[in-house]
Design a protein around this motif. Structure first.
Motif, PDB file in Angstrom:
ATOM      1  N   ILE A 101       0.861  -1.181   0.000  1.00 28.01           N
ATOM      2  CA  ILE A 101       0.000   0.000   0.000  1.00 28.01           C
ATOM      3  C   ILE A 101       0.894   1.227   0.000  1.00 28.01           C
ATOM      4  O   ILE A 101       1.760   1.374   0.866  1.00 28.01           O
ATOM      5  N   ASP A 102       0.674   2.102  -0.953  1.00 23.78           N
ATOM      6  CA  ASP A 102       1.492   3.309  -1.079  1.00 23.78           C
ATOM      7  C   ASP A 102       0.959   4.388  -0.130  1.00 23.78           C
ATOM      8  O   ASP A 102       0.536   5.463  -0.543  1.00 23.78           O
ATOM      9  N   VAL A 103       0.992   4.065   1.164  1.00 21.65           N
ATOM     10  CA  VAL A 103       0.453   4.962   2.175  1.00 21.65           C
ATOM     11  C   VAL A 103       1.430   6.111   2.425  1.00 21.65           C
ATOM     12  O   VAL A 103       2.653   5.926   2.372  1.00 21.65           O
ATOM     13  N   ALA A 104       0.892   7.294   2.675  1.00 25.31           N
ATOM     14  CA  ALA A 104       1.736   8.464   2.939  1.00 25.31           C
ATOM     15  C   ALA A 104       2.553   8.228   4.198  1.00 25.31           C
ATOM     16  O   ALA A 104       2.067   7.644   5.173  1.00 25.31           O
ATOM     17  N   PRO A 105       3.816   8.661   4.220  1.00 23.34           N
ATOM     18  CA  PRO A 105       4.679   8.418   5.379  1.00 23.34           C
ATOM     19  C   PRO A 105       4.092   8.879   6.709  1.00 23.34           C
ATOM     20  O   PRO A 105       4.162   8.160   7.705  1.00 23.34           O
ATOM     21  N   ASP A 106       3.508  10.076   6.749  1.00 24.39           N
ATOM     22  CA  ASP A 106       2.929  10.562   8.007  1.00 24.39           C
ATOM     23  C   ASP A 106       1.803   9.646   8.474  1.00 24.39           C
ATOM     24  O   ASP A 106       1.669   9.373   9.672  1.00 24.39           O
ATOM     25  N   THR A 107       0.992   9.180   7.534  1.00 26.32           N
ATOM     26  CA  THR A 107      -0.093   8.270   7.885  1.00 26.32           C
ATOM     27  C   THR A 107       0.462   6.943   8.372  1.00 26.32           C
ATOM     28  O   THR A 107      -0.041   6.368   9.352  1.00 26.32           O
ATOM     29  N   LEU A 108       1.506   6.447   7.719  1.00 22.07           N
ATOM     30  CA  LEU A 108       2.104   5.182   8.136  1.00 22.07           C
ATOM     31  C   LEU A 108       2.676   5.300   9.542  1.00 22.07           C
ATOM     32  O   LEU A 108       2.521   4.389  10.367  1.00 22.07           O
ATOM     33  N   THR A 109       3.335   6.405   9.844  1.00 22.11           N
ATOM     34  CA  THR A 109       3.841   6.614  11.201  1.00 22.11           C
ATOM     35  C   THR A 109       2.699   6.537  12.209  1.00 22.11           C
ATOM     36  O   THR A 109       2.804   5.856  13.245  1.00 22.11           O
ATOM     37  N   ASN A 110       1.595   7.207  11.912  1.00 26.40           N
ATOM     38  CA  ASN A 110       0.456   7.206  12.829  1.00 26.40           C
ATOM     39  C   ASN A 110      -0.173   5.821  12.958  1.00 26.40           C
ATOM     40  O   ASN A 110      -0.595   5.417  14.052  1.00 26.40           O
ATOM     41  N   GLU A 111      -0.229   5.076  11.855  1.00 18.22           N
ATOM     42  CA  GLU A 111      -0.822   3.739  11.907  1.00 18.22           C
ATOM     43  C   GLU A 111       0.053   2.783  12.724  1.00 18.22           C
ATOM     44  O   GLU A 111      -0.467   1.941  13.465  1.00 18.22           O
TER      45      GLU A 111
END
Length: 258
Positions: free
Chosen positions: A74-84
């Motif tokens: 999943i090409d999730v945005a880095p900031d979102t990945l950090t939060n997840e």
């Protein structure tokens, strides 16, 4: 040598693997945190069982992908990945504390594990999450992965792992699951490979060429049909060869960073 297994990968009424049996064999448990698998009931019960067995608890973090079991990139945005990842660490930490134990390390799952080998933005995102949550946590992954290099630079403890039940290419990467022979199933063959890796630092690739792998931990996938038999064979073979089996954080074992 540490033995780790992916556990807690059921969801609701669906169960996967024999977590309790594996917890009587392995020394570290990579527990799903609800994103690729796992739920509140499963996390709490597996954390409690791990604490009872004296097994180290690790957060098995992944993409938000229950339908794909976390095995799709999943090409999730880095900031979102950090939060997840922070959300997953927080959830598992709560259940670990309720069981009287704590998270000792973080290991990515599936497609995220593979992406962090080279994907610099996502590697930095996961490192940021671990550092923000608890910089005392260790991180577990494959030697050479970008995210482990970034983790080391960030001051995190780095543990390297090899896979007991997966085939390697001549370059040292895992054979993709969709290819023939990617997943090994013969407990005796797997155990012999693990002894060779632990005592000599190499395994034979699918092409026949030797691949050097220096590891602190060996992983047995809990969703393999005969995972319990594999884990039991590996542990028995290691101990029979004089290899001390215990948690990575144990003073009996040598840990590596960088």
């Amino acid at each position: 040598m540490d033995l780790n297994a992916d556990l807690g990968e059921g969801f609701g009424h669906w169960t996967l693997g024999d977590d309790r049996a594996l917890l009587s064999i392995v020394t570290s448990a990579n527990i799903a945190c609800g994103y690729h698998a796992g739920d509140a009931d499963t996390m709490r019960s597996v954390c409690a069982a791990a604490a009872e067995a004296g097994v180290a608890v690790g957060a098995h973090v992944g993409y938000l992908d229950l339908a794909g079991f976390g095995r799709r990139f999943i090409d999730v945005a880095p900031d979102t990945l950090t939060n997840e990842v922070l959300a997953q660490l927080g959830a598992l930490s709560a259940f670990a504390r309720a069981a009287g134990t704590r998270i000792s390390y973080v290991k990515p799952h599936g497609a995220l594990y593979n992406a962090l080998f080279r994907h610099e933005a996502q590697a930095d995102a996961v490192v940021d999450a671990v550092r923000l949550f608890d910089p005392a946590l260790a991180v577990l992954g494959a030697p050479g992965a970008v995210w482990l290099k970034r983790a080391s630079v960030a001051g995190l403890r780095v543990w390297h792992e090899a896979f007991a039940d997966r085939a390697y290419t001549a370059s040292g990467s895992l054979v993709p699951r969709g290819e023939p022979g990617a997943v090994l199933r013969d407990p005796a063959e797997i155990a012999a490979r693990c002894v060779q890796l632990a005592t000599e630092g190499w395994v034979r690739s699918v092409s026949g060429r030797p691949v050097r792998i220096v590891a602190d931990s060996l992983c047995v996938h809990g969703d393999t049909a005969n995972a319990v038999a594999i884990a039991r064979a590996v542990r028995g073979a290691l101990e029979g060869a004089g290899v001390a089996v215990g948690r990575v954080e144990s003073p009996l074992l040598h840990t590596r960073a960088g």
